[in-house]
Design a protein around this motif. Structure first.
Motif, short mmCIF file in Angstrom:
data_model
loop_
_atom_site.label_atom_id
_atom_site.label_comp_id
_atom_site.label_asym_id
_atom_site.label_seq_id
_atom_site.Cartn_x
_atom_site.Cartn_y
_atom_site.Cartn_z
N ARG A 114 -0.22 13.40 1.45
CA ARG A 114 0.29 14.73 1.13
C ARG A 114 1.59 15.04 1.86
NH1 ARG A 114 -4.85 14.09 1.00
NH2 ARG A 114 -6.15 14.97 -0.62
N ALA A 115 1.67 14.75 3.14
CA ALA A 115 2.86 15.07 3.92
C ALA A 115 3.89 13.95 3.87
CB ALA A 115 2.48 15.35 5.38
N ASP A 145 -8.35 4.63 19.34
CA ASP A 145 -8.49 5.82 20.20
C ASP A 145 -9.84 6.51 20.10
OD1 ASP A 145 -5.90 5.40 21.08
OD2 ASP A 145 -5.04 6.76 19.59
N SER A 146 -10.55 6.30 18.98
CA SER A 146 -11.78 7.06 18.79
C SER A 146 -13.00 6.24 18.38
CB SER A 146 -11.54 8.17 17.76
OG SER A 146 -11.05 7.62 16.55
N GLY A 147 -12.83 4.95 18.13
CA GLY A 147 -13.97 4.11 17.77
C GLY A 147 -14.31 4.17 16.30
N ALA A 148 -15.61 4.00 16.00
CA ALA A 148 -16.07 3.93 14.62
C ALA A 148 -15.90 5.28 13.91
CB ALA A 148 -17.54 3.52 14.58
N ALA A 149 -15.51 5.19 12.64
CA ALA A 149 -15.32 6.40 11.83
C ALA A 149 -15.57 6.05 10.37
CB ALA A 149 -13.90 6.94 12.00
N LYS A 150 -15.82 7.09 9.58
CA LYS A 150 -15.89 6.97 8.12
C LYS A 150 -14.78 7.85 7.57
CE LYS A 150 -20.76 6.04 7.59
NZ LYS A 150 -21.36 5.40 6.45
N ILE A 151 -13.92 7.25 6.76
CA ILE A 151 -12.79 7.98 6.20
C ILE A 151 -12.89 7.96 4.68
CG2 ILE A 151 -10.29 8.15 6.03
CD1 ILE A 151 -10.08 6.70 8.69
N GLY A 162 0.83 -1.20 0.00
CA GLY A 162 0.00 0.00 0.00
C GLY A 162 0.86 1.25 0.00
N ILE A 163 0.66 2.10 -0.99
CA ILE A 163 1.46 3.31 -1.17
C ILE A 163 0.55 4.53 -1.02
CG2 ILE A 163 2.99 4.56 -2.75
CD1 ILE A 163 3.98 1.70 -2.12
N ARG A 164 0.87 5.40 -0.08
CA ARG A 164 0.10 6.65 0.05
C ARG A 164 0.61 7.64 -0.99
NH1 ARG A 164 0.35 7.79 6.48
NH2 ARG A 164 2.54 7.85 5.95
N VAL A 165 -0.33 8.29 -1.67
CA VAL A 165 0.01 9.26 -2.72
C VAL A 165 -0.82 10.52 -2.52
CG1 VAL A 165 0.66 7.45 -4.36
CG2 VAL A 165 -1.67 8.34 -4.39
N PRO A 166 -0.28 11.68 -2.93
CA PRO A 166 -1.05 12.91 -2.80
C PRO A 166 -2.13 13.07 -3.87
CG PRO A 166 1.17 13.40 -3.54
CD PRO A 166 1.11 11.94 -3.26
N ASN A 167 -1.94 12.42 -5.03
CA ASN A 167 -2.90 12.53 -6.12
C ASN A 167 -2.94 11.20 -6.86
OD1 ASN A 167 -3.44 13.04 -9.16
ND2 ASN A 167 -4.29 14.85 -8.12
N LEU A 168 -4.07 10.54 -6.84
CA LEU A 168 -4.20 9.20 -7.39
C LEU A 168 -3.89 9.15 -8.89
CD1 LEU A 168 -4.99 6.27 -6.60
CD2 LEU A 168 -7.31 6.84 -7.33
N GLU A 169 -4.50 10.05 -9.67
CA GLU A 169 -4.30 10.01 -11.11
C GLU A 169 -2.85 10.30 -11.49
OE1 GLU A 169 -6.91 11.49 -9.63
OE2 GLU A 169 -8.51 10.17 -10.37
N ARG A 170 -2.24 11.24 -10.82
CA ARG A 170 -0.84 11.56 -11.11
C ARG A 170 0.05 10.34 -10.82
NH1 ARG A 170 0.81 15.78 -7.59
NH2 ARG A 170 -0.87 16.92 -8.57
N ALA A 171 -0.19 9.69 -9.69
CA ALA A 171 0.60 8.51 -9.33
C ALA A 171 0.39 7.38 -10.34
CB ALA A 171 0.26 8.05 -7.92
N MET A 172 -0.85 7.21 -10.78
CA MET A 172 -1.13 6.18 -11.79
C MET A 172 -0.34 6.46 -13.06
SD MET A 172 -5.26 5.80 -11.15
CE MET A 172 -5.58 4.72 -12.55
N PRO A 211 -7.29 14.52 3.98
CA PRO A 211 -6.29 15.22 4.79
C PRO A 211 -6.38 14.81 6.27
CG PRO A 211 -7.33 16.75 3.27
CD PRO A 211 -8.10 15.45 3.17
N GLY A 212 -5.22 14.49 6.83
CA GLY A 212 -5.14 14.13 8.24
C GLY A 212 -5.49 12.69 8.54
N SER A 213 -5.93 11.92 7.53
CA SER A 213 -6.30 10.52 7.76
C SER A 213 -5.07 9.62 7.69
CB SER A 213 -7.33 10.07 6.72
OG SER A 213 -6.71 9.87 5.46
#
Length: 157
Positions: free
Chosen positions: A82-83, A48-54, A13-23, A75-77
């Protein structure tokens, strides 16, 4: 139990800032083609926070046996590239996500995220992490046919 069968690793699994650009950047350079990109609200459980939707946008390369997963997270997930873009986790098929996750926790690993809370046996996947840092995603092997269909050009899910 307490160890993962790494021979069943099937994706990175690779985190990318922009899916289309990375593709675009990776596709031709690595000689891979991409499955139909997906966009969805992922239902997850966080310790730490339970159920969430991301919100998440993602795809895999169709070629295997080692697939590249590209993740463009909100952002922040946990999937925000991005960072800190780059390798985030390795994915391994598991016949017993809950059992293997619990065994790894007993060895000093921690649950970073899961599809469902522990009382629901974590659902179809967990992210588990040892103190040394690598996140391992244990994915329920019963859903492998769904992914195989997607890798072959069909729909996911």
């Amino acid at each position: 139990m307490g160890s993962v069968d790494y021979s069943r690793c099937y994706h990175q699994g690779i985190r990318v800032p922009n899916l289309e650009r990375a593709m675009d950047e990776l596709g031709a350079a690595l000689g891979v083609t991409w499955c139909e990109p997906q966009e969805r609200e992922q239902n997850v459980w966080l310790p730490d926070s339970g159920a969430a939707k991301i919100p998440l946008r993602f795809t895999y390369c169709a070629e295997g046996p080692q697939h590249i997963e590209l993740l463009e997270g909100a952002p922040g997930s946990i999937w925000d590239g991005r960072a800190n873009p780059g390798l985030h986790h390795v994915g391994v098929w598991s016949d017993d996500v809950a059992g293997e996750s619990r065994a790894l926790v007993e060895r000093g690993w921690k649950i970073v995220m899961a599809q469902a809370p522990p009382e629901q046996n974590y659902g179809a996947f967990t992210y588990v992490q040892p103190p040394s840092g690598l996140i391992v995603e244990l994915v329920w092997s019963a859903i492998k046919p769904m992914f195989d269909r997607w890798f072959a050009g069909g729909p996911l899910g």
